[in-house]
Structure formats: C-alpha cells, structure tokens
Design an enzyme around this catalytic site. Structure first.
Site, PDB file in Angstrom:
ATOM      1  N   GLU A 161       0.632  -1.612   0.381  1.00  0.00           N
ATOM      2  CA  GLU A 161       0.069  -0.034  -0.129  1.00  0.00           C
ATOM      3  C   GLU A 161       0.885   1.256  -0.192  1.00  0.00           C
ATOM      4  O   GLU A 161       0.248   2.021   0.867  1.00  0.00           O
ATOM      5  CB  GLU A 161      -1.457   0.203   1.080  1.00  0.00           C
ATOM      6  CG  GLU A 161      -2.128  -1.061   1.354  1.00  0.00           C
ATOM      7  CD  GLU A 161      -2.598  -1.421   2.313  1.00  0.00           C
ATOM      8  OE1 GLU A 161      -3.392  -0.313   3.329  1.00  0.00           O
ATOM      9  OE2 GLU A 161      -3.006  -2.690   2.165  1.00  0.00           O
ATOM     10  N   ASN A 202       2.195  -4.645  -3.325  1.00  0.00           N
ATOM     11  CA  ASN A 202       1.006  -4.784  -3.047  1.00  0.00           C
ATOM     12  C   ASN A 202      -0.632  -3.838  -3.529  1.00  0.00           C
ATOM     13  O   ASN A 202       0.218  -2.775  -1.978  1.00  0.00           O
ATOM     14  CB  ASN A 202       0.469  -6.418  -2.173  1.00  0.00           C
ATOM     15  CG  ASN A 202      -1.032  -6.908  -1.807  1.00  0.00           C
ATOM     16  OD1 ASN A 202      -1.764  -7.075  -2.246  1.00  0.00           O
ATOM     17  ND2 ASN A 202      -1.569  -6.788  -0.595  1.00  0.00           N
ATOM     18  N   HIS A 238     -10.157  -5.617  -2.645  1.00  0.00           N
ATOM     19  CA  HIS A 238     -11.329  -6.108  -1.642  1.00  0.00           C
ATOM     20  C   HIS A 238     -12.305  -4.988  -2.058  1.00  0.00           C
ATOM     21  O   HIS A 238     -12.499  -4.804  -1.867  1.00  0.00           O
ATOM     22  CB  HIS A 238     -10.729  -4.841   0.104  1.00  0.00           C
ATOM     23  CG  HIS A 238      -9.901  -6.296   0.169  1.00  0.00           C
ATOM     24  ND1 HIS A 238     -10.385  -7.086   1.174  1.00  0.00           N
ATOM     25  CD2 HIS A 238      -8.811  -5.881   0.595  1.00  0.00           C
ATOM     26  CE1 HIS A 238      -8.903  -7.748   2.121  1.00  0.00           C
ATOM     27  NE2 HIS A 238      -8.039  -6.859   1.514  1.00  0.00           N
ATOM     28  N   GLU A 266      -5.760 -11.539  -1.852  1.00  0.00           N
ATOM     29  CA  GLU A 266      -6.327 -10.688  -1.080  1.00  0.00           C
ATOM     30  C   GLU A 266      -8.177 -10.327  -1.125  1.00  0.00           C
ATOM     31  O   GLU A 266      -8.891 -10.165  -0.549  1.00  0.00           O
ATOM     32  CB  GLU A 266      -6.431  -9.081   0.287  1.00  0.00           C
ATOM     33  CG  GLU A 266      -5.110  -8.734   0.192  1.00  0.00           C
ATOM     34  CD  GLU A 266      -4.784  -7.954   1.473  1.00  0.00           C
ATOM     35  OE1 GLU A 266      -5.183  -7.745   2.034  1.00  0.00           O
ATOM     36  OE2 GLU A 266      -3.262  -7.510   1.323  1.00  0.00           O
TER      37      GLU A 266
END
Length: 451
Positions: A161, A202, A238, A266
């Site tokens: 992130e 990521n 997500h 994820e």
C-alpha cells in the site's frame, strides 16, 4: 492488507447473519464430491490461496484450508508488529505454524508483508530515527525475516500500500523518512536474502485502470528499467458487491505486458447485511468475474481469498453493517460464491437450494415426425447465477436444435446450460428456453433436474 479477525466478538455478527441462516440450511452443506479449488486452479495453471489464522488450523477449518487451497497467506503472523513486538525480541510462533502446515499439505506460502505503514510495533513508530537509522532498521527487518524463511516462501508482498488514491505516494514512516527510494531498497534487500522468492508490490483499489493503478504501473515500469528485482504486482481486490471494475482484465494484462506476474492477493466481496439470495447470487457472479479475469491472462498466477470463511473475515469489524464477504459461511458451508470460483476454473455449478428453483418441461406443438418443446426455470426463495437442466428421454426422442440454451444429447441423456445472457434467475423470476426434436411412436414428458 487488513487484520484477519481471530474470532467472533460476542454478538458482533449474530444479527447480521440471522437472515442468512434460514437461507443456508438449504445451501449445499457438503461438497466432498466436488473437485477441490486447488485442483481446478492447477488445471488452469493458477495457484488458489487463502489467508489464514494459524491458531485455527485444526478441525474443519484446517481440513478445508488444506484440501481446498494450494497457497496460504498468514493474515497477521508475519507482520512486523507480530514478529518483533519488542526491539530485538522475536516471536515466530504463528508464522512457523503456518509454514509447517503448508509444507505438510503441499502448499505454497505467500509472505505478507515486509514493509507497511500499519501494524508496526510501537517501539518503531514512536521512535525518533535519523534516515540512516530508519534505513538500517528496515534492512535488518527484511533480511532477518526473509532469511528465516528462505526457500519456504514462494512469494513476498514486500511493499504494501505505497500509494494514495490519486496516485501520489502515501505519507508514511518510510516515505517521510526515506523518500520513494525505500521501495527499490526493500526489494533489493529482500532479493539478497532469498534470490528465489518472487517479490511483489501489493495495493488496494488498483484492480481497475485508474489514477492509483496507473501510478503503480509507472512505478513497476521504472523499477524494471532500473534493474530493481520486481517479479509481480498484487491487486488486493477487497470489493463491494456488484462493483467489480469493468477494466479488471485489461489492467491485469497491462501489468503482465510489463513482464511481471500478477496476483489477486486479498479477494473478498462485502455486502450490506443481512445477506439474501439475490445478494449471494450477485456475490457468486462477482467472484466468478474476478477469477475469470485472472484465468484469461497467462501471467495472472494466483488468486487468494482474504479468509475463506465469514467467521474469520476482517470486514464486519472494519465496515459496520457489512459482511458475508467470503466463499464459506460461518459454519463452513460453501456459499454460492464458492461455486462462482469453481465455475470460473471450469468446475462445479452450484446446485440450487432444494425446491426453491424448479424446471418445468412442456410440449408446445407436435407433428408426425417432430415437436417443439420448452423448459421454464423459475425461482422462489432463491436465485441462480447460472443453471443447467438435464433429463433423459424414454422413447428415443432426439433434439435437433435449441434456442436460449446450449443443449447436447448423448444417447437418451440431454443437458442444457444457460446462454451467456440468461444465466441469472432472480428470486421471483423465471427464464425459458426451447428446442425442436424428433420423435416416433410416443413422446412421454421427462422429468427435468436442475443442477
């Protein structure tokens, strides 16, 4: 990304799942005969993974984690705050447990995560560090953790992130103290510690083509040009119900075209509670869409769900009023989402809840050598994201053409599956398909089974 919940707080999800309970009693509770997701993925050249909580890897949770998935991601066990809560004092207990479980079940491990702005120990975040000290701390952390698991980790989410929504760098301990160069350094240090592990950056909200994913794309392109060891990009995924980006496959492909692998790292799809049959059908379609986009791109190598059961999901604790985000319910029964994943991998179509969806066969017209038939599929108390109707003729009838369905016949056995445009049957809705067929002597009406 976020924490996996380690259990249900008293009453935290009961209200949300009350309505779901009635639905799931009719859902397919056992699916031992279905091909496991990991095997379906292997047939497509994809690794199918899940994030896990180490303490739960026993009983049904452990059985499903081992049987269904070919990769495990520690939800929290490898984050800095967990492995080094006090400077110089390490706790590898849960991380070791997950790695050992994976080895015993012939699974890969995806290391998560080495550099992040969250879940760091207080001694690190509260310290007053010079740039040189901060760089040394980061290098030591990466080297220590990656070296410990050298040869046991297939891929690392090295940097997690790094971007804001507008594509600028996120203001973090690392960016503020070291500048954007911390990313290249982290990848270089991780590669030195384990040259065989695949190294990823990521992030979330980078699934479609947008400002944030374009910033990530430009970073990866620049790192590749500089010779920095970067093997892949992780798209967290997500997602919110019904909001799979239309540019997902295009985005995966453009990263692959840079010469890196792509992983869905994820995946979950949250919905406003309570869940109902329509929402669960949409969720199945969303999971299927994401997995299908990965299947369509050769260099998309992994799809990992962020927890496979609703009882182990981070969503309710972070987004009040939302949940039911994973492929299994809190009682470990597969939801329609499970079958959405399976279908995208070429596997089993979800059976409809018993009696909630029905198929009715009728002869519309008949002449001396043939007839026109029709099958209507209707749902009440459930919905379908796809369907398959089967029957067996008893008097030698042979289908010659069909519309609004794809029909095949082998001997007396007929199988008809939905067309691309009419797989969805909402609760209270219906679809029909028709066909022409030949007959001789008699034309008894067969019993149609939905599957």
């Amino acid at each position: 990304m976020r924490s996996l919940r380690t259990g249900l707080s008293p009453g935290s999800l009961l209200a949300g799942f009350a309505a779901l309970g009635a639905l799931l009693v009719a859902a397919p509770a056992a699916h031992a005969a279905d091909t496991p997701l990991r095997d379906l993925g292997a047939a497509k050249g994809k690794v199918i993974g899940t994030a896990v909580t180490g303490s739960k890897l026993t009983g049904t949770y452990g059985d499903l984690a081992g049987a269904q998935f070919s990769s495990l991601t520690p939800g929290n066990a490898m984050k800095w705050g967990t492995v080094e809560p006090t400077q110089g004092s390490f706790d590898w207990t849960e991380a070791d447990q997950i790695v050992a479980f994976a080895q015993a079940h012939n699974q890969q491990v995806r290391g998560h995560t080495l550099v992040w702005h969250s879940q760091n120990p207080s001694w690190l975040t509260n310290g007053s560090w010079t740039s040189a000290q901060l760089s040394s701390l980061l290098q030591n952390h990466i080297s220590t953790e990656v070296t410990r698991y050298k040869g046991k980790i297939a891929a690392w989410d090295v940097v997690n992130e790094p971007f804001n929504e507008d594509g600028t760098y996120r203001s973090t301990l690392w960016y503020n103290g070291l500048g954007s160069g911390y990313i290249a350094n982290a990848l270089t240090w991780a590669h030195a510690a384990d040259p065989n592990a695949k190294l990823y950056i990521n992030d979330y909200n980078v699934e479609g083509v947008n400002a944030k994913s374009t910033a990530l794309y430009n970073l990866v392109k620049s790192l590749k040009q500089q010779g920095v060891p970067i093997d892949g990009v992780g798209l967290q995924a997500h997602l919110i119900l019904g909001q799979v980006p239309s540019t997902l496959q295009q985005n995966i492909q453009r990263f692959a075209d840079l010469g890196v692998d792509v992983a869905i790292t994820e995946l979950d799809v949250r919905m406003a509670l309570p869940a109902d049959s329509t929402k669960l059908a949409q969720q199945a379609a969303d999971f299927k869409s994401v997995v299908a986009a990965c299947v369509a791109v050769t260099r998309c190598v992994n799809v990992t769900v962020w927890g496979f059961t609703d009882s182990d999901s981070w969503v309710p604790g972070t987004f009040p009023g939302y949940g039911a985000a994973t492929p299994y319910d809190e009682s470990y029964a597969p939801k329609p989402a499970y079958y959405g994943i399976a279908e995208a991998l070429g596997g089993t179509t979800a059976p409809p809840p018993t009696g909630a969806c029905t198929a009715t066969y009728s002869v519309v017209s008949q002449w001396n050598t043939g007839f026109t038939g029709q099958v209507g599929i209707a749902c009440s108390g459930a919905s379908l994201s796809s369907w398959k109707a089967t029957w067996t003729y008893g008097a030698g009838q042979q289908i010659t053409q069909a519309w609004n369905a794809g029909c095949t016949q082998s001997g007396a056995a007929v199988t008809c599956v939905n067309a691309s445009y009419n797989g969805s049957v909402p609760d209270g809705g219906s679809v029909t398909f028709g066909f022409n067929a030949s007959w001789s002597g008699s034309n008894p009406v067969p019993v149609v089974t939905l599957g």
